[in-house]
Design a protein around this motif. Structure first.
Motif, PDB file in Angstrom:
ATOM      1  N   ASP A 251      39.910  24.771  45.373  1.00  0.00           N
ATOM      2  CA  ASP A 251      39.884  24.590  43.922  1.00  0.00           C
ATOM      3  C   ASP A 251      38.723  25.360  43.307  1.00  0.00           C
ATOM      4  O   ASP A 251      38.853  25.984  42.246  1.00  0.00           O
ATOM      5  N   GLY A 252      37.593  25.342  43.977  1.00  0.00           N
ATOM      6  CA  GLY A 252      36.447  26.098  43.480  1.00  0.00           C
ATOM      7  C   GLY A 252      36.689  27.595  43.524  1.00  0.00           C
ATOM      8  O   GLY A 252      36.259  28.338  42.639  1.00  0.00           O
ATOM      9  N   LEU A 253      37.395  28.075  44.578  1.00  0.00           N
ATOM     10  CA  LEU A 253      37.712  29.497  44.660  1.00  0.00           C
ATOM     11  C   LEU A 253      38.664  29.918  43.547  1.00  0.00           C
ATOM     12  O   LEU A 253      38.509  30.983  42.944  1.00  0.00           O
ATOM     13  N   MET A 280      40.525  28.768  55.706  1.00  0.00           N
ATOM     14  CA  MET A 280      41.006  28.318  54.403  1.00  0.00           C
ATOM     15  C   MET A 280      40.986  29.476  53.397  1.00  0.00           C
ATOM     16  O   MET A 280      41.944  29.674  52.633  1.00  0.00           O
ATOM     17  N   PHE A 281      39.920  30.246  53.399  1.00  0.00           N
ATOM     18  CA  PHE A 281      39.830  31.389  52.497  1.00  0.00           C
ATOM     19  C   PHE A 281      40.887  32.439  52.841  1.00  0.00           C
ATOM     20  O   PHE A 281      41.480  33.066  51.954  1.00  0.00           O
ATOM     21  N   LYS A 323      38.252  42.379  43.092  1.00  0.00           N
ATOM     22  CA  LYS A 323      38.638  41.499  42.003  1.00  0.00           C
ATOM     23  C   LYS A 323      38.576  40.030  42.392  1.00  0.00           C
ATOM     24  O   LYS A 323      38.078  39.193  41.609  1.00  0.00           O
ATOM     25  N   ASP A 324      39.067  39.671  43.586  1.00  0.00           N
ATOM     26  CA  ASP A 324      39.261  38.259  43.934  1.00  0.00           C
ATOM     27  C   ASP A 324      38.376  37.765  45.079  1.00  0.00           C
ATOM     28  O   ASP A 324      38.347  36.555  45.312  1.00  0.00           O
ATOM     29  N   CYS A 325      37.718  38.639  45.797  1.00  0.00           N
ATOM     30  CA  CYS A 325      36.937  38.193  46.968  1.00  0.00           C
ATOM     31  C   CYS A 325      35.438  38.426  46.816  1.00  0.00           C
ATOM     32  O   CYS A 325      34.646  37.797  47.523  1.00  0.00           O
ATOM     33  N   THR A 326      35.074  39.340  45.952  1.00  0.00           N
ATOM     34  CA  THR A 326      33.645  39.652  45.816  1.00  0.00           C
ATOM     35  C   THR A 326      32.836  38.427  45.404  1.00  0.00           C
ATOM     36  O   THR A 326      31.682  38.265  45.814  1.00  0.00           O
TER      37      THR A 326
END
Length: 756
Positions: A251-253, A280-281, A323-326
């Protein structure tokens, strides 16, 4: 008395005052006998090495005699004390008995005291053991109480976790976030949800800390029945913690909640569950992104893949990562955060990329198509370098490269097979060119600017192309630089052996004895001009720009490695350069053989002047003009003018001229020697015949002999030969064999002066 019978000691001087020689030899040391560690056997064995046995025995006996005399002197001097010694030893047994009684009493007291001390020691040890057992029991009891309290605390804290709204998991919150600027209620709900995540993550971190304590307690008391009874409660709490922590982390990600993610990572680190966070990531964030780029299913490829090219895929993956992992990568790489135990780069991103490639594009790893394989490999290495850019230190880079998934990813690229295919491709092309039965001329004319073309022979062009291919961007793999260097040296060696084999076959006239020398059977001396020209250009290229290009590509290597590479290439170039003199020698031998055919005509000079009345010759023989004709025609030919430099021409000219002159001298000197021997024999026969006939000789000393005529003709010939050499640019006087030839046939008044 005994003293009356003993002889008095002698004075060191006799009656007349002369000293008695009692001195001992230097090798006899009397002090050694008084040493505590004196050993008679070793003492004698040491002395016997340089003292005769008789001398040693005599000296020892002499010393013994002196000791006896000294003992007698001592007894005589203290005789009274010696006698009284035995009289004073009276009632010794009673004295011993008187001393034994107190000693026995002391022994009994010491024994009794020892028994008392041992009893006290045993009692003390029993007390200490009981105390230790009590302390251990207390520690176990405290451990069990702490375990029970922690279990209860964990269960209580888990129950206190706030209820998570159902729409958090289905992505509805993204819609709320998009409209929060236009709706104040939505903004308030978003802030409320953020506070709930923060509260939940902090509580999860606290639970994780307690779980870590609980693991410690249970590890120390795992054999106790009480701990075994609460094992189920512990497992249940662990599952609830993992589920709640995973949900909060995801949820935090999804909402880029930095505080929640930070707390969740600390919780994962506290319970030593970094693998769960990485997995999980990978499954919730990375997998959907990679699926968009490389669609695949659990069993393999799904849908149509746009070939096996990876460059575009990696570019798209990089964009998704930025965009999504940094966001997470920056949080996990903070200094002094304790998050170095996580490796999302390897175990989440790279692991998912590798899995997607293996399932969606397995052909990308196939070295069967070397060009595509190399492009994919370089794209992959570039992608790994991009991932390493997120590492904050050299240690982080080393740790990333040591991860099993990184090693597995590199194993997918079978560089050994790739090099084998390239080896067959490059070496096979050169071997095919060198297998031609003759020298293949690819370019024989000058270009428009009048410059000499780079290379002429197809074999040489193929060699240079193969050498450049080894280090071209489309072929080279830097990790295989040592193999491509070895291939480059092998190519140069193969070309050098091909030339050497052909030249040996040319000189011996047997091509069957040297495999690969078939081209020599059809090669003319003019063809060797191409060989010399190509050798010089290849050596200049290899020892110049080629070395610079290679060193630039591997400039990251240590200096000693670069020096070794330079030396190895220079050595190969030197071996090829050493073949040029052999080629020149082969041309020289061919030209000399053609010239010798005209030189053999000088044998006709003997038949011309022997037993004839011809006058002295006044001009040279016709054959002289043909001696240097092959050499002149060769040097003035179109190929020599276009492809031979002045240095090579001069070397070829002088070498051929010297060899022709040597052969000229051999033939002429043999001719003159035979003529003189024949003339001497005929002269003797004439004299004998005239003596028998009784007639006087009518031969005048002023008459010219046939030998003189022959020498004069040869002298005129070598003068013309010298003029012909001068016309070619060679000073005949500088050739040793020409000077010998001149002295052999020149008149007496011209022996020391060479003039044409």
């Amino acid at each position: 008395m005994a003293s009356a019978d003993l002889a008095p000691s002698r004075s060191p001087t006799d009656l007349f005052g002369d000293p008695i020689d009692d001195s001992s030899p230097l090798w006899f040391k009397e002090d050694l006998f008084l040493s505590p560690d004196f050993d008679s056997e070793s003492y004698i064995s040491d002395l016997r090495t340089f003292v005769p046995f008789d001398t040693l025995r005599s000296q020892l006996q002499s010393h013994l005699s002196s000791l006896k005399h000294e003992l007698v002197d001592l007894i005589n001097r203290d005789y009274n004390d010696f006698v009284n010694l035995s009289t004073k030893l009276v009632d010794v047994d009673s004295a011993v008995a008187r001393m034994r009684a107190p000693l026995s009493d002391l022994r009994e007291k010491i024994s009794a005291f020892r028994d008392s001390v041992e009893a006290s020691l045993v009692s003390l040890q029993d007390g200490l053991r009981q105390r230790a057992e009590a302390a251990n029991a207390r520690e176990v009891l405290e451990l069990l109480l702490d375990t029970f309290h922690v279990v209860s605390k964990v269960e209580k804290l888990i129950k206190e976790l706030p209820t998570v709204p159902a729409d958090w998991s289905n992505g509805d919150l993204n819609v709320v976030e998009k409209n929060h600027l236009s709706n104040g209620i939505s903004l308030q709900e978003s802030e409320s949800e953020s506070n709930v995540r923060e509260t939940q993550s902090m509580l999860l971190e606290r639970i994780a800390s307690e779980m870590n304590r609980l693991k410690f307690y249970m590890a120390h008391a795992k054999d106790l029945p009480f701990v075994q009874n609460i094992e189920k409660r512990f497992q249940s709490a662990s599952r609830l913690l993992d589920a709640s922590l995973g949900h909060c982390f995801v949820d935090g990600l999804e909402h880029h909640d930095e505080t929640a993610i930070y707390n969740c990572l600390r919780a994962y680190a506290a319970i030593d569950s970094t693998g769960n966070a990485e997995e999980m990531f990978r499954t919730t964030i990375v997998n959907p992104l990679i699926q968009k780029v490389i669609p695949h299913g659990p069993s393999g490829l799904v849908g149509d893949a746009a070939g096996d090219q990876l460059e575009a895929d990696f570019q798209e993956i990089k964009q998704y990562i930025e965009k999504d992992c940094t966001f997470l990568l920056k949080i996990s790489s903070r200094e002094n955060s304790g998050f170095h135990v996580f490796d999302f780069l390897a175990n989440s991103i790279l692991k998912e990329v590798l899995s997607a490639l293996q399932k969606g594009k397995p052909g990308a790893f196939s070295p069967g198509r070397p060009t595509e394989f190399l492009k994919n490999y370089k794209s992959s290495v570039d992608f790994l370098s991009y991932l390493e850019g997120y590492c904050t230190s050299r240690y982080a880079v080393s740790k990333f490269r040591a991860e099993p998934v990184y090693i597995e990813f590199m194993k997918q690229w079978n560089l050994g097979v790739y090099f084998s295919l390239r080896f067959q491709e490059i070496a096979g092309a050169l071997d095919s060119a060198l297998s031609a039965p003759n020298l293949v001329v690819a370019q024989t004319s000058l270009n428009e600017a009048g410059k000499i073309p780079a290379l002429i022979l197809k074999q040489s062009i193929t060699l240079l192309e193969s050498l450049r291919a080894c280090w071209s961007e489309d072929v080279l793999v830097l990790s295989c630089s040592d193999k491509f260097l070895r291939l480059s040296l092998q190519l140069l060696s193969r070309y050098s052996n091909w030339l050497s084999s052909g030249l040996r076959a040319w000189s011996t006239g047997n091509t069957n004895a040297n495999p690969g020398s078939e081209w020599a059977t059809s090669a003319a001396p003019e063809d060797f001009i191409y060989v010399i020209h190509d050798i010089k250009l290849i050596v200049a290229e290899v020892c110049g720009d080629y070395i610079g290009h290679v060193v630039q590509l591997i400039s990251s290597c240590p200096a000693e490695v670069l020096d070794s590479v330079k030396q190895s290439i220079l050595q190969s170039g030197k071996c090829l350069e050493d073949i040029a003199p052999v080629v020149i020698k082969s041309i020289t031998e061919s030209l000399v053989e053609k010239s010798v055919e005209d030189l053999r005509q000088l044998k006709g000079i003997t038949a011309t002047y022997r037993m004839t009345n011809k006058p002295l010759p006044v001009r040279h023989s016709p054959y002289v003009s043909g001696i240097l004709r092959p050499l002149k025609a060769f040097l003035e030919g179109q190929r020599a003018a276009a492809y031979l430099d002045n240095t090579t021409k001069t070397e070829l000219l002088r070498g051929t001229a010297m060899e022709i002159t040597n052969r000229y001298h051999e033939l002429a000197s043999d001719l003159v020697s035979v003529a003189r021997k024949t003339e001497s024999s005929l002269h003797k026969l004439r004299l004998t015949a005239q003596r028998r006939a009784g007639a006087s000789s009518d031969v005048s000393d002023n008459n010219v002999s046939d030998t003189d005529k022959i020498c004069m003709q040869l002298f005129l010939d070598i003068q013309e030969y010298g003029r012909n050499l001068a016309a070619l640019g060679v000073d005949a006087a500088d050739i040793p064999s020409y000077r010998l030839l001149w002295q052999c046939v020149a008149p007496q008044d011209m022996q020391n002066t060479i003039a044409f």
